[in-house]
Design an enzyme around this catalytic site. Structure first.
Site, PDB file in Angstrom:
ATOM      1  CG  ASP A 184      43.364  85.808  71.401  1.00 57.50           C
ATOM      2  OD1 ASP A 184      44.191  86.717  71.150  1.00 57.50           O
ATOM      3  OD2 ASP A 184      42.256  86.015  71.921  1.00 57.50           O
ATOM      4  CG  HIS A 241      36.060  82.487  65.975  1.00 55.83           C
ATOM      5  ND1 HIS A 241      36.620  81.887  67.068  1.00 55.83           N
ATOM      6  CD2 HIS A 241      37.034  83.242  65.405  1.00 55.83           C
ATOM      7  CE1 HIS A 241      37.884  82.241  67.141  1.00 55.83           C
ATOM      8  NE2 HIS A 241      38.170  83.067  66.163  1.00 55.83           N
ATOM      9  CG  ASP A 291      37.608  83.856  70.878  1.00 53.16           C
ATOM     10  OD1 ASP A 291      38.669  83.837  71.538  1.00 53.16           O
ATOM     11  OD2 ASP A 291      37.377  84.712  70.004  1.00 53.16           O
ATOM     12  N   GLY A 343      43.441  80.735  71.506  1.00 56.20           N
ATOM     13  CA  GLY A 343      43.467  79.730  70.448  1.00 56.20           C
ATOM     14  C   GLY A 343      44.834  79.157  70.179  1.00 56.20           C
TER      15      GLY A 343
HETATM   16 FE   LIG Z   1      40.336  84.982  71.925  1.00 51.92          FE
END
Ligand SMILES: [Fe+2]
Length: 596
Positions: A187, A51, A354, A326
C-alpha cells in the site's frame, strides 16, 4: 466484562501481539495467537487513520456488517488523509454497524483499531516536525478517548491497536479461507512500512519481510497520479487506465530507480517524473509522453510485484497467495502476476484499500480472542432495505413506480432496448467496486454506451467500463483467472467476442470482469440470463452507481437523487421500477401548510 476464561492478561492493549525479529529486520509485525478457545466475542473494527474510514462488526467470527463512512457522509473517501484528521472516527459507519448487529456499546468485547501508535514515529518536542507525523501518532494513541465521546460505554481496556499491515493481511488470509497461504500486502504506508510479506497458518501470521518507508510502491503511484493531474489517494485507477494508451518507453530508467532487494523488500529512489513528461493540470489532455510515463510506471510496478511474490514463494512454497493493500486494487498487475508469477491461485480482498483494515483488524482480534473466523462469502456487507421500506421511500418521493412480476426480466428487456438502468438491489458493497448491488448497467453491444456512461458519471472518456457475466459462460468469452467475483483482474477478451461487446473492451483488448454466480447472486444471474435469452449475449455493462465526484449510492434517497440528476432511463430498486417519465409527475397534493 464477562468471564471468558482468558488465559492471558489483556489489560495491555497489545498484550496479544508479540514481535520476534523477521528476516528483514525487526518489523514489529509478527503475530502469534496465544489464546485458547473460549466463548465467542463481539468485535468492532475501525479504520480511521489515513483515508477511507470504515467500520465492521464481527460476531461469533462472522462479519455481520462492514461499511465505509463516505457512504453515509456523502464525502468521497471520508476525509483528507492528513495528520490533523486522524482524530476523526467513522461515527456514522460505527453506529450503523452496531445497529445492524443489534449491539449496544456495552455489548462489545473488543474494539480493533487498524493502526498501532506504538509502531509509529514517536512525537518529538516539535509536533510540527516531519510534516506533523507525531500528531498522527498522538491522535491514534488517543483514539479510545475519541471513541468514548461518540460511543460511551466501551471500557478502555477493550481497545486494541492492530498493526496496519497486519490488519490488511488479516482482511485477506481470514477472508480467503485459504490455509496455509502466502500473504502479500502493498500500500502507500502504514506506521513505518509500506509492505508486508508473510505466511498465514492456522490463523497465525508469520511476517517474513516488511519494507520500511520512505520506499513505497503505493506512494510512487500516488505521486504519479498527482503528476498527471489527478487526485492522489483516489484516482490511481485512472493512471492504470491511461497506461493502456502508452508504451513503457521509460522502463529501463525506472528499472534503475525502482528495484527489489534480496531480502524480499525493495527500493524506490527519489523520482523526478518531470524528466519524462511535464506535470499535467487537472482536467488537461494527456500527451503520448504522459501515457508512456503511466505505462512505464505501471509496467515497473507489475515487475516489482512479480519479483516480490517470487521471493515470497521461494520462502513458503505455497500454492495460494492472498493480497491486500491499495496496490492490490491494480487489477492489471494482479493479472500479470497470475499469468507470470509462481502462485497457482491468487485471492485479492475486494476491500483491499484502507477501508478493509477495519474488517481485517476485527477478524484479527476475533481470532486472537478465540473465535473461529468465517471466510468472506460476499462483499455485500453494507446497508439494505426490505420491500416495504423501499416502497415507503418511493411514496415519500411522490413519483410513479411499478412492481413488475419479475424485475430481472423487466430490466433485461430495458437493457435489450438499449436503456441505461440504475440497479439498486440488496445490501451495498463493502469496497470500491459495484458488484451488482449499486450499479449502473447497460447493453455492451452498443459502443456509444461507453461515452454515455462516462458522461453520466462525469468521467474521462479514456476510462473503460466493465462487464458482468454469468459465471458459467465467462470462460467462453474471457481469458484469465476465473471465476472472478470481485473485479480484481483484467481478462483478455476472446477472439470473436470483442466485436460483440465493444462497450466493455478496453483499448488494450482486455476487460475487468465480474463473474456472477447463481448461488450467491441469484437476481443478477437471472437478469443476465434473461438478457442473454433476448440478445444472445450473457454480458452486461456494470459500473458503479454514482455521479461525478460522489461516493457510490448507498441508500434509497441517494438512488433517487442519482436517478433524478442523471440521464438514466430506468431505476430498478428492489422489486420496483421507476421510469424516467415517472419523475415528471406533479405531486397530487401540495404538502399541508402549517397553521399560522
Ligand atoms: Fe493501507
Amino acid at each position: 466484562m464477562r468471564d471468558r476464561g482468558l488465559r492471558y492478561d489483556l489489560s495491555h492493549p497489545t498484550a496479544w501481539r508479540r514481535f520476534p525479529a523477521s528476516s528483514h529486520g525487526d518489523s514489529g509485525l509478527n503475530v502469534e495467537n496465544r489464546f485458547l478457545p473460549r466463548c465467542p466475542v463481539n468485535v468492532l473494527g475501525i479504520n480511521a487513520v489515513f483515508h477511507d474510514p470504515a467500520a465492521a462488526v464481527v460476531v461469533d467470527g462472522i462479519t455481520v456488517a462492514a461499511a465505509e463512512e463516505e457512504r453515509f457522509s456523502r464525502r468521497k473517501h471520508g476525509k483528507t488523509p492528513v495528520p490533523f484528521s486522524t482524530w476523526e472516527l467513522p461515527e456514522r459507519a460505527i453506529a450503523w454497524c452496531l445497529r445492524e448487529a443489534g449491539l449496544q456499546a456495552s455489548d462489545l468485547d473488543a474494539v480493533a483499531y487498524s493502526y498501532d501508535p506504538d509502531l509509529a514515529p514517536e512525537p518529538g518536542p516539535d509536533i510540527a516536525a516531519g510534516e506533523w507525523e507525531g500528531l498522527r501518532t498522538l491522535y491514534a494513541r488517543r483514539a479510545p478517548l475519541f471513541l468514548s465521546s461518540i460511543l460511551p460505554g466501551v471500557a478502555p481496556d477493550k481497545f486494541h491497536w492492530v498493526a496496519h499491515h497486519v490488519a490488511h493481511a488479516a482482511s485477506a488470509h481470514f477472508a480467503a479461507g485459504l490455509d496455509p497461504c502466502s500473504v502479500l500486502v502493498l500500500d502507500g504506508r502504514g506506521e513505518r512500512a509500506s509492505h508486508l510479506a508473510g505466511r498465514a497458518v492456522g490463523g497465525s501470521l508469520e511476517v517474513l519481510a516488511a519494507q520500511e518507508l520512505p520506499h513505497s510502491l503505493g506512494l510512487l503511484y500516488e505521486e504519479l497520479t498527482a503528476h498527471l493531474g489527478f487526485r492522489r489517494s483516489s484516482d490511481e485507477y485512472k493512471v492504470m487506465a491511461m497506461a493502456s494508451y502508452g508504451r513503457p518507453a521509460y522502463l529501463e530508467a525506472l528499472r534503475k530507480l525502482v528495484r527489489t532487494d534480496a531480502r524480499g523488500g525493495f527500493v524506490v529512489e527519489p523520482l523526478d517524473f518531470g524528466a519524462f513528461a511535464p506535470p499535467l493540470a487537472a482536467g488537461a489532455e494527456f500527451t503520448p509522453a504522459h501515457a508512456d510515463l503511466a505505462s512505464s510506471v505501471q509496467c515497473r510496478v507489475e515487475e516489482i510485484v512479480i519479483e516480490l511474490a517470487t521471493w515470497l514463494h521461494e520462502q513458503t512454497g505455497d500454492r495460494d497467495l492472498v493480497m491486500a493493500g491499495g496496490v492490490a486494487l491494480n487489477c492489471v498487475a494482479n493479472s500479470r502476476l497470475w499469468r507470470e508469477g509462481p502462485f497457482d491461485n491468487i485471492w485479492v480482498q475486494p476491500a483491499a484499500g484502507d477501508a478493509g483494515t477495519a474488517y481485517g483488524a476485527a477478524l484479527h482480534v476475533a481470532h486472537a480472542l478465540g473465535d473461529s473466523v468465517e471466510p468472506m462469502r460476499t462483499a455485500a456487507l453494507g446497508p439494505g432495505w426490505d420491500d416495504d421500506e423501499l416502497e415507503r421511500w418511493l411514496r415519500v418521493a411522490q413519483i410513479d413506480f411499478e412492481r413488475p412480476d419479475d424485475v430481472a426480466e423487466e430490466v433485461a428487456r430495458a437493457l435489450a432496448d438499449n436503456c441505461v438502468v440504475a440497479w439498486f438491489q440488496g445490501r451495498s458493497e463493502f469496497g470500491p467496486r459495484a458488484l451488482g448491488h449499486r450499479s449502473l448497467i447497460a447493453d455492451p453491444r452498443d459502443p456509444e454506451n461507453l461515452e454515455k456512461l462516462n458522461d453520466i458519471k462525469g468521467r474521462e472518456q479514456f476510462r473503460p467500463v466493465a462487464p458482468m457475466v454469468l459465471a458459467e459462460r465467462a470462460a467462453d468469452i474471457f481469458e484469465g483467472p476465473l471465476p472472478s467475483p470481485y473485479m480484481l483482474f483484467t481478462h483478455r477478451v476472446r477472439d470473436g467476442w470483442a466485436e460483440r461487446i465493444p462497450t466493455v473492451v478496453h483499448v488494450d483488448g482486455t476487460a475487468r470482469v465480474q463473474t456472477v454466480d447463481r448461488a450467491t447472486e441469484p437476481l443478477v444471474a437471472r437478469m443476465l440470463e434473461r438478457f442473454e435469452a433476448l440478445t444472445g449475449v450473457p454480458v452486461v455493462v456494470n459500473t458503479s452507481l454514482n455521479t461525478a465526484g460522489r461516493p457510490m449510492v448507498d441508500d434509497p434517497r441517494d438512488a433517487l437523487e442519482c436517478f433524478g440528476s442523471a440521464p438514466v432511463d430506468l431505476l430498478a430498486i428492489g422489486p420496483f421500477v421507476v421510469r424516467r417519465a415517472g419523475l415528471t409527475r406533479v405531486p397530487a397534493a401540495a404538502p399541508a401548510r402549517m397553521a399560522a
